[in-house]
Design a protein around this motif. Structure first.
Motif, PDB file in Angstrom:
ATOM      1  N   VAL A 156       0.857  -1.184   0.000  1.00  0.00           N
ATOM      2  CA  VAL A 156       0.000   0.000   0.000  1.00  0.00           C
ATOM      3  C   VAL A 156       0.892   1.231   0.000  1.00  0.00           C
ATOM      4  N   GLN A 157       0.355   2.332  -0.528  1.00  0.00           N
ATOM      5  CA  GLN A 157       1.153   3.548  -0.607  1.00  0.00           C
ATOM      6  C   GLN A 157       0.333   4.754  -0.168  1.00  0.00           C
ATOM      7  N   ASP A 158       0.983   5.656   0.556  1.00  0.00           N
ATOM      8  CA  ASP A 158       0.379   6.908   1.001  1.00  0.00           C
ATOM      9  C   ASP A 158       0.791   8.032   0.065  1.00  0.00           C
ATOM     10  N   GLY A 159      -0.019   9.087   0.073  1.00  0.00           N
ATOM     11  CA  GLY A 159       0.345  10.308  -0.625  1.00  0.00           C
ATOM     12  C   GLY A 159       0.133  10.295  -2.123  1.00  0.00           C
ATOM     13  N   LEU A 160      -0.714   9.400  -2.625  1.00  0.00           N
ATOM     14  CA  LEU A 160      -0.973   9.362  -4.064  1.00  0.00           C
ATOM     15  C   LEU A 160      -2.044  10.394  -4.412  1.00  0.00           C
ATOM     16  N   SER A 161      -1.838  11.095  -5.492  1.00  0.00           N
ATOM     17  CA  SER A 161      -2.739  12.170  -5.886  1.00  0.00           C
ATOM     18  C   SER A 161      -3.702  11.700  -6.971  1.00  0.00           C
ATOM     19  N   TYR A 162      -4.991  11.908  -6.714  1.00  0.00           N
ATOM     20  CA  TYR A 162      -6.038  11.628  -7.690  1.00  0.00           C
ATOM     21  C   TYR A 162      -7.199  12.531  -7.325  1.00  0.00           C
ATOM     22  N   THR A 163      -7.450  13.533  -8.116  1.00  0.00           N
ATOM     23  CA  THR A 163      -8.433  14.551  -7.738  1.00  0.00           C
ATOM     24  C   THR A 163      -9.872  14.094  -7.903  1.00  0.00           C
ATOM     25  N   GLU A 164     -10.124  13.034  -8.651  1.00  0.00           N
ATOM     26  CA  GLU A 164     -11.481  12.517  -8.818  1.00  0.00           C
ATOM     27  C   GLU A 164     -11.808  11.572  -7.674  1.00  0.00           C
ATOM     28  N   GLY A 165     -13.075  11.339  -7.437  1.00  0.00           N
ATOM     29  CA  GLY A 165     -13.479  10.345  -6.453  1.00  0.00           C
ATOM     30  C   GLY A 165     -13.338  10.822  -5.027  1.00  0.00           C
ATOM     31  N   PHE A 166     -13.534   9.903  -4.090  1.00  0.00           N
ATOM     32  CA  PHE A 166     -13.545  10.214  -2.666  1.00  0.00           C
ATOM     33  C   PHE A 166     -12.128  10.305  -2.125  1.00  0.00           C
ATOM     34  N   SER A 167     -11.892  11.333  -1.317  1.00  0.00           N
ATOM     35  CA  SER A 167     -10.607  11.492  -0.649  1.00  0.00           C
ATOM     36  C   SER A 167     -10.848  12.183   0.679  1.00  0.00           C
ATOM     37  N   VAL A 168     -10.083  11.809   1.700  1.00  0.00           N
ATOM     38  CA  VAL A 168     -10.210  12.498   2.984  1.00  0.00           C
ATOM     39  C   VAL A 168      -9.483  13.834   2.941  1.00  0.00           C
ATOM     40  N   ASP A 169      -8.725  14.073   1.909  1.00  0.00           N
ATOM     41  CA  ASP A 169      -7.968  15.304   1.730  1.00  0.00           C
ATOM     42  C   ASP A 169      -8.586  16.096   0.586  1.00  0.00           C
ATOM     43  N   GLU A 170      -8.868  17.373   0.816  1.00  0.00           N
ATOM     44  CA  GLU A 170      -9.501  18.190  -0.224  1.00  0.00           C
ATOM     45  C   GLU A 170      -8.624  18.373  -1.462  1.00  0.00           C
ATOM     46  N   LYS A 171      -7.348  18.063  -1.360  1.00  0.00           N
ATOM     47  CA  LYS A 171      -6.444  18.178  -2.505  1.00  0.00           C
ATOM     48  C   LYS A 171      -6.409  16.892  -3.323  1.00  0.00           C
ATOM     49  N   GLY A 172      -7.168  15.891  -2.923  1.00  0.00           N
ATOM     50  CA  GLY A 172      -7.195  14.635  -3.664  1.00  0.00           C
ATOM     51  C   GLY A 172      -6.028  13.723  -3.341  1.00  0.00           C
ATOM     52  N   ILE A 173      -5.471  13.853  -2.143  1.00  0.00           N
ATOM     53  CA  ILE A 173      -4.374  12.982  -1.723  1.00  0.00           C
ATOM     54  C   ILE A 173      -4.963  11.755  -1.029  1.00  0.00           C
ATOM     55  N   HIS A 174      -4.550  10.578  -1.469  1.00  0.00           N
ATOM     56  CA  HIS A 174      -5.076   9.325  -0.933  1.00  0.00           C
ATOM     57  C   HIS A 174      -3.976   8.565  -0.207  1.00  0.00           C
ATOM     58  N   ASP A 175      -4.326   7.993   0.932  1.00  0.00           N
ATOM     59  CA  ASP A 175      -3.403   7.168   1.707  1.00  0.00           C
ATOM     60  C   ASP A 175      -3.887   5.726   1.718  1.00  0.00           C
ATOM     61  N   ASP A 176      -2.961   4.832   2.020  1.00  0.00           N
ATOM     62  CA  ASP A 176      -3.264   3.397   2.091  1.00  0.00           C
ATOM     63  C   ASP A 176      -3.892   2.873   0.806  1.00  0.00           C
ATOM     64  N   VAL A 177      -3.362   3.316  -0.325  1.00  0.00           N
ATOM     65  CA  VAL A 177      -3.859   2.857  -1.623  1.00  0.00           C
ATOM     66  C   VAL A 177      -3.197   1.522  -1.951  1.00  0.00           C
ATOM     67  N   LEU A 178      -4.012   0.535  -2.205  1.00  0.00           N
ATOM     68  CA  LEU A 178      -3.509  -0.778  -2.569  1.00  0.00           C
ATOM     69  C   LEU A 178      -2.904  -0.707  -3.965  1.00  0.00           C
ATOM     70  N   ILE A 179      -1.613  -1.036  -4.088  1.00  0.00           N
ATOM     71  CA  ILE A 179      -0.975  -0.994  -5.406  1.00  0.00           C
ATOM     72  C   ILE A 179      -0.548  -2.366  -5.896  1.00  0.00           C
ATOM     73  N   ALA A 180      -0.507  -3.351  -4.999  1.00  0.00           N
ATOM     74  CA  ALA A 180      -0.174  -4.719  -5.415  1.00  0.00           C
ATOM     75  C   ALA A 180      -0.610  -5.684  -4.323  1.00  0.00           C
ATOM     76  N   ILE A 181      -1.080  -6.863  -4.750  1.00  0.00           N
ATOM     77  CA  ILE A 181      -1.528  -7.862  -3.779  1.00  0.00           C
ATOM     78  C   ILE A 181      -1.347  -9.248  -4.385  1.00  0.00           C
ATOM     79  N   GLN A 182      -1.138 -10.210  -3.532  1.00  0.00           N
ATOM     80  CA  GLN A 182      -1.003 -11.594  -3.974  1.00  0.00           C
ATOM     81  C   GLN A 182      -2.384 -12.198  -4.244  1.00  0.00           C
ATOM     82  N   SER A 183      -2.430 -13.240  -5.043  1.00  0.00           N
ATOM     83  CA  SER A 183      -3.705 -13.823  -5.461  1.00  0.00           C
ATOM     84  C   SER A 183      -4.471 -14.496  -4.333  1.00  0.00           C
TER      85      SER A 183
END
Length: 180
Positions: free
Chosen positions: A82-109
């Motif tokens: 998981v990664q913190d501090g990823l920027s995506y202005t669309e969709g839900f974010s707890v940060d008004e700047k569109g910064i997302h934390d705990d974003v899943l970027i890779a997982i095992q099957s």
């Protein structure tokens, strides 16, 4: 139910034991928190997890996780990044700047449940280590805000329960932890 309770914007929002006998629609956040605590009391962790190593080699992230049991049973280990501090202005974010934390970027099957392909029958006191490889092709993620999440599934009758989980910042190691 989980997305509406936590106001998440997509899957997976979090890892939670979704045993149908213990959750249901219309559950409030306080009821869900109480349910989680009750589940931890009913099914305490029977294994410890630790992250032994985490490195990047040629756009491949390698993670080594160990598990030690305190009770005999069928166990399976899996891992995610998981990664913190990823920027995506669309969709839900707890940060008004569109910064997302705990974003899943890779997982095992085998992240959803105990897998007979990767799981093992272990005796109390046994220790196993497993290495996970996350291949990012041409560009591995930066270490900034990256964490390793390792979790253990335990097979109980015909069900799989989340036995334990640990989160460790990238590049760090940990000692054995229960119910982290």
């Amino acid at each position: 139910m989980m997305v509406s309770t936590f106001r998440g914007g997509g899957w997976p929002t979090l890892v939670y034991d979704l045993d149908d006998a213990h959750t249901g629609a219309g559950v409030t956040l306080s009821e869900l928190a109480e349910n989680i605590m009750n589940r931890r009391l009913e099914h305490p962790a029977t294994c410890g997890l630790k992250v032994d190593n985490c490195v990047v080699e040629d756009n491949v992230v390698k993670v080594k996780v160990s598990m030690k049991t305190s009770a005999a049973g069928n166990y399976d280990i899996t891992a995610a990044l998981v990664q913190d501090g990823l920027s995506y202005t669309e969709g839900f974010s707890v940060d008004e700047k569109g910064i997302h934390d705990d974003v899943l970027i890779a997982i095992q099957s085998n992240f959803m449940a105990y897998s007979s392909e990767t799981g093992k029958s272990l005796q109390a006191g046994e220790e196993v280590t497993r290495e996970f490889v996350f291949d990012f092709g041409t560009s591995a993620p930066g270490a900034e805000g990256l964490s390793v999440v390792a979790f253990a599934h335990r097979k109980v009758s015909n069900s799989s329960i989340m036995d334990n989980i640990i989160s460790v910042p990238f590049g760090q190691t940990s000692e054995y932890a229960l119910n982290d």
